[in-house]
Each structure stands twice: as structure tokens, then as C-alpha cells.
Write a protein that holds these residues in place. Structure first.
Motif, short mmCIF file in Angstrom:
data_model
loop_
_atom_site.label_atom_id
_atom_site.label_comp_id
_atom_site.label_asym_id
_atom_site.label_seq_id
_atom_site.Cartn_x
_atom_site.Cartn_y
_atom_site.Cartn_z
N ARG A 36 0.80 -1.24 -0.07
CA ARG A 36 -0.02 -0.07 0.11
C ARG A 36 0.84 1.37 -0.22
NH1 ARG A 36 -5.37 -1.22 3.87
NH2 ARG A 36 -5.60 -3.26 2.98
N PHE A 37 1.90 1.17 -0.79
CA PHE A 37 2.76 2.55 -0.89
C PHE A 37 1.93 3.65 -1.60
CE2 PHE A 37 6.13 0.01 0.32
CZ PHE A 37 7.06 1.05 0.68
N ALA A 38 1.66 4.69 -1.10
CA ALA A 38 0.70 5.76 -1.61
C ALA A 38 1.24 6.34 -2.96
CB ALA A 38 0.72 7.04 -0.70
N TYR A 39 2.57 6.49 -3.39
CA TYR A 39 2.86 6.58 -4.58
C TYR A 39 2.42 5.79 -5.57
CZ TYR A 39 5.96 8.32 -8.42
OH TYR A 39 6.35 8.79 -9.46
N ILE A 40 2.69 4.40 -5.40
CA ILE A 40 2.32 3.52 -6.32
C ILE A 40 0.52 3.68 -6.64
CG2 ILE A 40 2.00 1.07 -6.61
CD1 ILE A 40 4.91 2.34 -7.01
N HIS A 41 -0.10 3.74 -5.56
CA HIS A 41 -1.61 3.70 -5.65
C HIS A 41 -2.08 5.03 -6.47
CE1 HIS A 41 -3.15 0.22 -3.59
NE2 HIS A 41 -1.94 0.23 -3.06
N GLN A 42 -1.25 6.22 -6.13
CA GLN A 42 -1.66 7.21 -7.19
C GLN A 42 -1.25 7.25 -8.46
OE1 GLN A 42 0.61 10.34 -4.75
NE2 GLN A 42 -1.06 10.79 -3.28
N LYS A 43 -0.12 6.59 -8.68
CA LYS A 43 0.33 6.61 -10.39
C LYS A 43 -0.16 5.32 -11.04
CE LYS A 43 2.99 10.27 -9.88
NZ LYS A 43 2.32 11.32 -10.33
N PHE A 44 -0.61 4.27 -10.18
CA PHE A 44 -1.40 2.94 -10.86
C PHE A 44 -2.48 2.67 -10.39
CE2 PHE A 44 3.12 2.76 -10.82
CZ PHE A 44 3.65 2.31 -12.44
N LYS A 45 -3.59 3.74 -10.64
CA LYS A 45 -4.85 3.49 -10.06
C LYS A 45 -5.50 2.11 -10.23
CE LYS A 45 -5.89 8.24 -9.03
NZ LYS A 45 -5.76 8.31 -7.67
N VAL A 46 -5.10 1.60 -11.31
CA VAL A 46 -5.70 0.26 -11.64
C VAL A 46 -5.47 -0.78 -10.55
CG1 VAL A 46 -3.79 -0.50 -12.94
CG2 VAL A 46 -5.99 -1.33 -13.37
N LEU A 47 -4.36 -0.65 -9.70
CA LEU A 47 -4.05 -1.60 -8.77
C LEU A 47 -4.85 -1.38 -7.49
CD1 LEU A 47 -0.24 -1.60 -9.32
CD2 LEU A 47 -1.83 -3.24 -10.06
N THR A 48 -5.91 -0.38 -7.32
CA THR A 48 -6.50 -0.12 -6.14
C THR A 48 -7.83 -0.86 -6.16
OG1 THR A 48 -7.65 1.83 -7.09
CG2 THR A 48 -5.39 2.18 -5.80
N SER A 49 -8.11 -1.81 -7.01
CA SER A 49 -9.35 -2.62 -7.14
C SER A 49 -8.73 -4.00 -7.25
CB SER A 49 -10.28 -2.17 -8.07
OG SER A 49 -9.86 -2.51 -9.43
N TYR A 50 -9.74 -4.75 -6.74
CA TYR A 50 -9.50 -6.22 -7.21
C TYR A 50 -9.55 -6.72 -8.67
CZ TYR A 50 -10.22 -7.00 -1.95
OH TYR A 50 -10.21 -7.32 -0.65
#
Length: 158
Positions: free
Chosen positions: A58-72
Motif C-alpha cells: 500500500r505505498f501511496a505513490y504506487i496507488h496514485q500513479k497506478f490507480k488500476v491496482l486499487t481494485s481487485y
């Protein structure tokens, strides 16, 4: 410690990400100048495996840049895509990693599709990997605050 399906997929995803990085590092020993596409594919293995691991933590930077990885569903598609990349070569460990990535990808997609059966709300299934908001104590803070407002043109564009 009880490990449910979410915990099991998280562990398998981290292990697969580590194996992808290890396989990419081992591929550097077999690269030759005649095959530059293998070098590019190896670089892709490295950064995609790192993104997969960092997204699980859950690195915030990764979730901001790769939004596709925030859903199953998005994570499932990403794992499935990585599996198709890994199956392009034929060492046994690489094929085994690809098969596990296919299975984990399908499990993530099924978790999204059948979220009501698992007892999750629709919002939780859409974004199970929420990063902290500004009101929470561990909220992501950018390394610096810029005074430039890019939406209004900023000083360089006037």
C-alpha cells in the motif's frame, strides 16, 4: 493466525513479485547484444515485479500513479498480464510463476465479481486498497509543497 482468501492472495502476490524480480536478475546473465528485446523485457520484469510488491504494501505513490491496482479487478488484470509476459520464455520456474500469477489474477477478478458473497460492500470491493486520506494520521504527504498552480497556467506559462 487465521489466513483468509485475501491474506492468501496477498502472500502469493508478494511471492510472485519477488520471483519475477529474481528471475529478471538471473536473466541479466544470459543477455546478448543480438537480442535487445530480451533486455527490454527483463527491465519490464524488474519494474513490474517491484510495482506488484509495493502495491501490496500500500505505498501511496504506487496507488496514485497506478490507480488500476486499487481494485481487485484491476489487480487481477495486472497479475494476468504479468503471467502472459512470464510465459513468453520456457524455464520451468518462470512457467510456474506464470501459472500462479494466472490463478491469483483469476481469484482477484472473482473476488471483485462476487464481493457480495464475501460480505463486502460495493465501495470496499471497488477500492479495497485505500490509501490514507489527509484527515488520517498516517496520510501521504508530498515531499514538498509547490506554489505553482498548473491548472491556472502557472508562472512559466504566462
Amino acid at each position: 493466525m487465521k489466513c483468509d482468501i485475501h491474506c492468501a492472495t496477498k502472500i502469493l502476490t508478494i511471492v510472485c513479485g519477488g520471483l519475477i524480480i529474481a528471475l529478471a536478475i538471473s536473466r541479466f546473465t544470459n543477455l546478448s547484444i543480438e537480442h535487445p528485446q530480451q533486455f527490454i523485457l527483463t527491465i519490464h520484469y524488474l519494474w513490474m515485479g517491484a510495482v506488484l510488491i509495493l502495491a501490496e504494501f500500500r505505498f501511496a505513490y504506487i496507488h496514485q500513479k497506478f490507480k488500476v491496482l486499487t481494485s481487485y479487478f484491476g489487480r487481477g488484470l495486472y497479475c494476468f498480464f504479468l503471467g502472459t509476459l512470464m510465459i513468453s520464455a520456457f524455464p520451468p520456474l518462470q512457467i510456474a510463476t506464470a501459472v500462479v500469477l494466472f490463478v491469483v489474477g483469476v481469484i482477484y477478478i472473482l473476488m471483485q465479481l462476487f464481493s457480495k458473497k464475501f460480505g463486502w460492500s460495493a465501495e470496499e470491493a471497488k477500492n479495497p486498497y485505500q490509501i490514507p486520506t489527509q484527515n488520517q494520521p498516517n496520510a501521504y504527504q508530498p515531499p514538498y509543497q509547490s506554489n505553482v498552480n498548473f491548472q491556472q497556467g502557472g508562472p512559466a506559462l504566462k
